[in-house]
Design an enzyme around this catalytic site. Structure first.
Site, short mmCIF file in Angstrom:
data_model
loop_
_atom_site.label_atom_id
_atom_site.label_comp_id
_atom_site.label_asym_id
_atom_site.label_seq_id
_atom_site.Cartn_x
_atom_site.Cartn_y
_atom_site.Cartn_z
N GLY A 109 0.93 -1.21 -0.10
CA GLY A 109 0.00 -0.12 0.07
C GLY A 109 0.89 1.06 -0.01
N ARG A 110 0.53 2.18 0.65
CA ARG A 110 1.10 3.69 0.47
C ARG A 110 2.53 3.53 1.25
NH1 ARG A 110 -4.58 5.58 1.72
NH2 ARG A 110 -4.55 4.14 3.18
N ILE A 111 2.50 2.89 2.53
CA ILE A 111 3.57 2.76 3.44
C ILE A 111 4.74 1.92 2.58
CG2 ILE A 111 4.76 2.07 5.31
CD1 ILE A 111 1.83 3.05 6.79
N ARG A 159 -2.18 -8.44 -2.23
CA ARG A 159 -3.55 -8.68 -2.64
C ARG A 159 -3.51 -8.52 -4.06
NH1 ARG A 159 -7.39 -6.29 1.66
NH2 ARG A 159 -5.73 -4.57 1.20
N ALA A 177 3.80 -3.36 10.96
CA ALA A 177 2.30 -3.35 10.49
C ALA A 177 1.58 -3.41 11.72
CB ALA A 177 2.06 -4.09 9.52
N ARG A 178 1.18 -4.73 12.24
CA ARG A 178 0.20 -4.70 13.55
C ARG A 178 0.76 -6.27 14.26
NH1 ARG A 178 -1.11 -0.60 13.57
NH2 ARG A 178 -3.08 0.31 13.65
N GLU A 206 0.08 -6.54 22.66
CA GLU A 206 0.88 -5.07 23.06
C GLU A 206 -0.18 -4.35 23.83
OE1 GLU A 206 1.83 -3.55 19.06
OE2 GLU A 206 0.57 -2.12 19.65
N HIS A 238 5.90 0.44 19.42
CA HIS A 238 4.90 1.12 18.41
C HIS A 238 5.16 2.48 18.15
CE1 HIS A 238 0.58 0.09 16.69
NE2 HIS A 238 1.53 0.83 15.92
N ILE A 239 6.22 2.89 17.60
CA ILE A 239 6.49 4.22 17.37
C ILE A 239 6.65 4.73 16.16
CG2 ILE A 239 7.36 4.65 19.76
CD1 ILE A 239 10.17 4.56 18.54
C1 8YV Z 1 -0.57 4.40 15.52
C2 8YV Z 1 -0.49 2.92 13.76
O1 8YV Z 1 0.13 5.43 16.21
O2 8YV Z 1 -1.55 4.53 12.48
C3 8YV Z 1 -1.40 3.48 12.77
O3 8YV Z 1 -2.04 2.67 12.12
O4 8YV Z 1 -0.18 1.88 13.89
C4 8YV Z 1 0.32 4.19 14.40
O5 8YV Z 1 0.66 5.13 13.64
C5 8YV Z 1 -0.86 3.58 16.50
O6 8YV Z 1 -1.74 2.63 15.97
C6 8YV Z 1 -1.55 3.85 17.80
O7 8YV Z 1 -2.49 2.90 18.25
#
Ligand code: 8YV
Length: 330
Positions: free
Chosen positions: A156-158, A179, A239-240, A269, A287-288
């Site tokens: 995607g964009r990132i 995808r 990502a997540r 987390e 998560h920064i």
């Molecule tokens: C957030 C991120 O700071 O934008 C998102 O989806 O993962 C981060 O930029 C984070 O989700 C805070 O919960």
């Protein structure tokens, strides 16, 4: 005209709070208390909008108890805290904060990649522990970044901003899996090749995960996928949490089945799997990836624009389930 009432679920920039107060009756949380699901429901009573940070779960159970709610505005690009189908069914709009964090997050992808491949934190711990007594030819020898092959999962964009940095700044070969395939001109702009996931994992020197979390991406990288990677490879997840099976990753790192990992996100987390904390070959950040003040301000501003736009003018900037808008306008 009475101002609509909104809830801000977490502490935010004071000037953002002031701005929202000009348009809404605001209940805020500047003490940054983490509310339980029940407490969130209680605070949402009588509120038509909510400014959220991406961690508050909006599901059918919550929506059924918050009949006045019309808009949940995340200040994040990720929106896996939203059950969008349930929101659409309840006529509640969700909005996120895309674009404004793309470049900052891509920068951080490289911060993690470089720190991981070149063993920055591991060697710093060694130095701080007073263990550095002499130079040696292979001390903290890491993996090459420039000229290597970067495998990006999620384009995607990132992902594209990372690919641009990789190709133009570091002379890397970019392979990607997504995808859908990018158009030929975009692929050519960073000389990227579309490959299957298995080929990507087998071929890449560095694997970077930038795909959204959903039921279908849960544990997209587990023991079987880690086993496909080169023993010299690194894995970066910005990502997540939940996309990687953290327990399987800790084992692979411990047994040196891959060389190293760089993680900004974790399953469950802010709790981090203790097995990850006990292996040296992993760079861990809390998560920064989007955390620069300028970018966090821009993310908050987009959430504000969505709240003002939708609740005062029926026009959202970045709607996730625009079906709700059409219904409102019908
Ligand atoms: C957030 C991120 O700071 O934008 C998102 O989806 O993962 C981060 O930029 C984070 O989700 C805070 O919960």
């Amino acid at each position: 005209m009475t101002k609509p009432s909104i809830l801000i679920t977490r502490a935010i920039f004071p000037e953002v709070l002031e701005q929202l107060r000009q348009h809404f009756v605001v209940e805020s949380n500047q003490d940054d208390v983490i509310w339980s699901a029940d407490e969130l429901v209680r605070r949402l009573q009588g509120k038509v909008g909510a400014f959220m940070t991406g961690t508050e779960k909006v599901n059918a159970a919550l929506l059924g108890q918050c009949p006045h709610l019309k808009l949940c505005a995340n200040m994040t690009v990720g929106y896996n805290n939203f059950d969008l189908a349930a929101m659409t069914a309840a006529g509640v709009l969700g909005t996120n904060a895309p674009d404004v964090l793309t470049e900052t997050t891509a920068d951080f992808g490289f911060a993690l990649l470089l720190a991981t491949a070149r063993r920055v934190t591991e060697s710093e711990h060694f130095l701080r522990a007073g263990l550095w007594t002499r130079w040696s030819y292979d001390m903290f020898a890491g993996a090459e970044v420039h000229g290597s092959t970067l495998g990006i999962v999620g384009m995607g964009r990132i992902g594209q901003a990372i690919a641009r940095r990789a190709a133009l700044g570091f002379g890397m070969q970019v392979i990607y899996h997504n995808r859908s395939r990018l158009d030929a001109a975009t692929e050519a702009s960073f000389n990227a090749s579309y490959v299957g996931k298995e080929e990507l994992l087998k071929t890449a020197d560095h694997v970077m995960l930038v795909l959204p979390y959903s039921a279908s991406s849960h544990h997209a990288i587990g023991a079987a996928e880690l086993a496909l990677m080169k023993p010299t490879a690194t894995l970066i997840n910005l990502a997540r949490g939940g996309i990687v099976d953290d327990a399987a990753l800790a084992e692979a790192l411990r047994d040196k089945r891959i060389a190293a990992a760089g993680l900004d996100v974790y399953e469950g987390e802010p709790t981090v799997n203790p097995a990850l904390l006990s292996v040296p070959n992993v760079v861990l950040t809390p998560h920064i990836a989007s955390a620069t003040l300028g970018t966090r301000r821009a993310m908050a501003a987009l959430a504000v624009d969505n709240l003002i736009g939708f609740l005062l003018h029926e026009k959202a900037v970045t709607p996730l389930n625009p079906e709700v808008l059409n219904r409102a306008g019908a």
